[in-house]
Design an enzyme around this catalytic site. Structure first.
Site, PDB file in Angstrom:
ATOM      1  N   ASP A 113      21.445  58.311  49.220  1.00  0.00           N
ATOM      2  CA  ASP A 113      21.333  58.292  47.759  1.00  0.00           C
ATOM      3  C   ASP A 113      21.152  56.856  47.311  1.00  0.00           C
ATOM      4  O   ASP A 113      21.607  55.923  47.984  1.00  0.00           O
ATOM      5  CB  ASP A 113      22.582  58.882  47.109  1.00  0.00           C
ATOM      6  N   ASP A 129      17.203  65.067  44.800  1.00  0.00           N
ATOM      7  CA  ASP A 129      18.120  65.558  43.767  1.00  0.00           C
ATOM      8  C   ASP A 129      17.403  65.739  42.430  1.00  0.00           C
ATOM      9  O   ASP A 129      17.677  66.695  41.697  1.00  0.00           O
ATOM     10  CB  ASP A 129      19.290  64.591  43.580  1.00  0.00           C
TER      11      ASP A 129
END
Length: 150
Positions: A113, A129
């Site tokens: 991430d 995401d």
């Protein structure tokens, strides 16, 4: 033609996700932050072994079981609803995002991430995401506006 378009969107989404994740790993030290847009957005490299807000942290088995089920259901609905644009768009984005993160989990045991919002407390996230989130919003709109489900 829509099947080909769906495949192209899925492949482009996965490539964008994986290329950017690889760039972040190669250019930002784990835990470090690079400001992109002051007070708005930065890149912070983290290894996420859970989901948003650290839910299911360390539970890789959950994602390794759930993701193929979600993909099978999404592919089935995509096939059934191919002619309905909202379903087509939402499900295509969900499949792309799910595959992007699933590839990380299988290959590395975690998801990379990097996007961190500076103006609000929000989990750090990635391109997959974004694809998943937008896909679910579009799918929700499809369900709400589908005359067959009313």
């Amino acid at each position: 033609m829509k099947k080909l378009l769906s495949l192209v969107i899925i492949v482009v989404g996965i490539i964008a996700d994986q290329v950017f994740k690889n760039w972040v790993v190669a250019n930002i030290q784990l835990g470090d932050t690079k400001k992109i847009w002051p007070d708005v957005l930065s890149l912070t490299y983290i290894k996420n072994d859970g989901a948003a807000w650290s839910s299911f942290s360390g539970q890789q088995w959950f994602f390794l079981v759930l993701t193929p089920i979600v993909l099978i259901v999404a592919l089935w609905f995509l096939w059934k609803k191919m002619g309905q644009n909202w379903y087509f768009a939402g499900l295509t984005l969900i499949i792309a995002g799910a595959l992007g993160n699933f590839m990380d989990r299988v290959r590395q045991g975690f998801v990379v991430d990097m996007f961190q919002t500076e103006f609000m407390n929000f989990p750090i996230f990635n391109i997959a995401d974004i694809l998943l989130s937008v896909g679910f919003v579009v799918l929700f709109i499809a369900i709400l506006t589908d005359k067959e489900t009313k």
